[in-house]
Design a protein around this motif. Sequence first.
Motif, short mmCIF file in Angstrom:
data_model
loop_
_atom_site.label_atom_id
_atom_site.label_comp_id
_atom_site.label_asym_id
_atom_site.label_seq_id
_atom_site.Cartn_x
_atom_site.Cartn_y
_atom_site.Cartn_z
N GLY A 222 24.29 -38.69 40.69
CA GLY A 222 25.12 -39.54 39.83
C GLY A 222 24.36 -40.06 38.63
N ALA A 223 23.08 -40.42 38.84
CA ALA A 223 22.25 -40.88 37.72
C ALA A 223 22.02 -39.75 36.72
CB ALA A 223 20.92 -41.40 38.25
N PHE A 224 21.84 -38.52 37.24
CA PHE A 224 21.67 -37.36 36.36
C PHE A 224 22.92 -37.13 35.51
CE2 PHE A 224 22.56 -32.81 35.82
CZ PHE A 224 21.50 -32.46 35.01
N VAL A 225 24.08 -37.22 36.14
CA VAL A 225 25.34 -37.04 35.42
C VAL A 225 25.49 -38.09 34.32
CG1 VAL A 225 27.86 -37.09 35.61
CG2 VAL A 225 26.49 -35.89 37.34
N ASP A 226 25.13 -39.33 34.65
CA ASP A 226 25.24 -40.41 33.65
C ASP A 226 24.29 -40.16 32.48
OD1 ASP A 226 27.10 -41.67 35.22
OD2 ASP A 226 25.66 -43.02 36.18
N LEU A 227 23.05 -39.72 32.77
CA LEU A 227 22.08 -39.46 31.70
C LEU A 227 22.52 -38.31 30.81
CD1 LEU A 227 18.73 -39.83 33.70
CD2 LEU A 227 19.53 -41.33 31.87
N ARG B 188 21.36 -39.14 26.50
CA ARG B 188 19.95 -39.53 26.43
C ARG B 188 19.02 -38.46 26.99
NH1 ARG B 188 19.23 -45.21 29.17
NH2 ARG B 188 20.80 -44.33 30.60
N LEU B 189 19.38 -37.88 28.12
CA LEU B 189 18.52 -36.86 28.72
C LEU B 189 18.46 -35.58 27.89
CD1 LEU B 189 16.65 -36.01 30.95
CD2 LEU B 189 18.64 -35.42 32.36
N PRO B 190 19.59 -35.04 27.43
CA PRO B 190 19.49 -33.84 26.57
C PRO B 190 18.65 -34.07 25.31
CG PRO B 190 21.74 -34.14 27.31
CD PRO B 190 21.00 -35.37 27.72
N MET B 191 18.81 -35.25 24.68
CA MET B 191 18.04 -35.53 23.47
C MET B 191 16.56 -35.65 23.79
SD MET B 191 17.92 -35.87 20.27
CE MET B 191 19.70 -35.89 19.95
N ALA B 192 16.22 -36.31 24.91
CA ALA B 192 14.82 -36.45 25.30
C ALA B 192 14.21 -35.09 25.61
CB ALA B 192 14.71 -37.38 26.50
N LEU B 193 14.97 -34.23 26.30
CA LEU B 193 14.47 -32.89 26.62
C LEU B 193 14.26 -32.07 25.34
CD1 LEU B 193 16.64 -31.95 29.73
CD2 LEU B 193 14.17 -32.39 29.70
N LEU B 194 15.14 -32.23 24.38
CA LEU B 194 15.01 -31.50 23.12
C LEU B 194 13.75 -31.92 22.38
CD1 LEU B 194 16.19 -29.55 21.03
CD2 LEU B 194 17.48 -31.47 20.09
N ILE B 195 13.50 -33.21 22.32
CA ILE B 195 12.33 -33.72 21.61
C ILE B 195 11.05 -33.30 22.33
CG2 ILE B 195 11.10 -35.81 20.92
CD1 ILE B 195 13.87 -37.11 20.55
N THR B 196 11.03 -33.46 23.66
CA THR B 196 9.85 -33.08 24.43
C THR B 196 9.65 -31.57 24.41
OG1 THR B 196 10.08 -34.99 25.88
CG2 THR B 196 8.78 -33.16 26.71
N GLY B 197 10.75 -30.82 24.45
CA GLY B 197 10.65 -29.37 24.43
C GLY B 197 10.02 -28.83 23.16
N PRO C 232 17.48 -42.79 38.23
CA PRO C 232 17.39 -42.02 36.99
C PRO C 232 16.00 -41.41 36.76
CG PRO C 232 18.52 -44.09 36.59
CD PRO C 232 17.96 -44.17 37.97
N VAL C 233 14.94 -42.16 37.12
CA VAL C 233 13.59 -41.61 36.96
C VAL C 233 13.41 -40.38 37.84
CG1 VAL C 233 11.13 -42.07 37.34
CG2 VAL C 233 12.57 -43.81 36.28
N LEU C 234 13.88 -40.45 39.08
CA LEU C 234 13.80 -39.29 39.97
C LEU C 234 14.64 -38.13 39.43
CD1 LEU C 234 12.77 -38.06 42.58
CD2 LEU C 234 14.70 -39.12 43.78
#
Length: 269
Positions: A60-65, A70-79, A236-238
């Motif tokens: 559920g936390a993954f779905v919310d992120l 926030r998660l796609p943008m963070a992955l894009l920047i880190t990637g 969310p961290v997990l």
Amino acid sequence: MSSGVNAGRARTDGFRSFLTSKAGRYTIRGTMLVLLIGLWQMAGDDSVALLFPTFTRTFGAFVDLMADGRLPMALLITGQSLAVGLAIMLGIGIPLGVVIARIPLVDRAVSPYFTFLVAIPIIALVPVVQALLGLTFAARVTIIVLFGISYVVINSAIAVRRVDPALVEMAKSYGANRRDVMFGVVLPAAVPGIMTGVRIALGQALIGMVVAELTIVGAGIGSLIAELQGRFRVAPVLAIAITIVLVGVVLMTAVERLEKHLSRWSTPR
């Protein structure tokens, strides 16, 4: 009696053939995944937010992120830092490994430094990189490169050295020049060893990416994890950690497919 034995052998052989088939492998993997998720669900505790979360809360936390972006943008920047780091590792590491294998003087001058990088914990160099480059994109890329480049260089050099000299002599006897020998014999024969180094380096680069993000916090995964940790959001961290693992699995699978594709070229002609 013999018919019963034969029937038992046929069932056993059929079961073994199923296990070794593609469908059987996927069945085994799927079953293990379901078991792990079940164990995770039972081991988790959602009564308090700070405790180890269940699978459902983590998902559920993954779905919310993902939903809030926030998660796609963070992955894009880190990637971006990971992509640049991998490009530098491969673009410098493979040619340098070939040169080390072919020129003894370069080998004596350069190899000890890459052996040094393998021998020491790279995380000990993070403060040095941070002091030199600051909290910058270049610092994160440098850490990723330091984690993985030595494996590319060393494995490429070993792979080139292990090429059968008889193949080189045969090519020369047919009039092949140095360029033909290198690109028609040496590099194709060295592909398996080089790709082994690439696989190891990719795993190390992923570790370097996480270390860089957590120590040199930018706008990517590191920043998101720091924000969630500060608010004691365990689930969310997990979810982010598991996402990084899945990204690694996808990248490793892509490297394996690339290796299979290059194996067509790896037999010298």
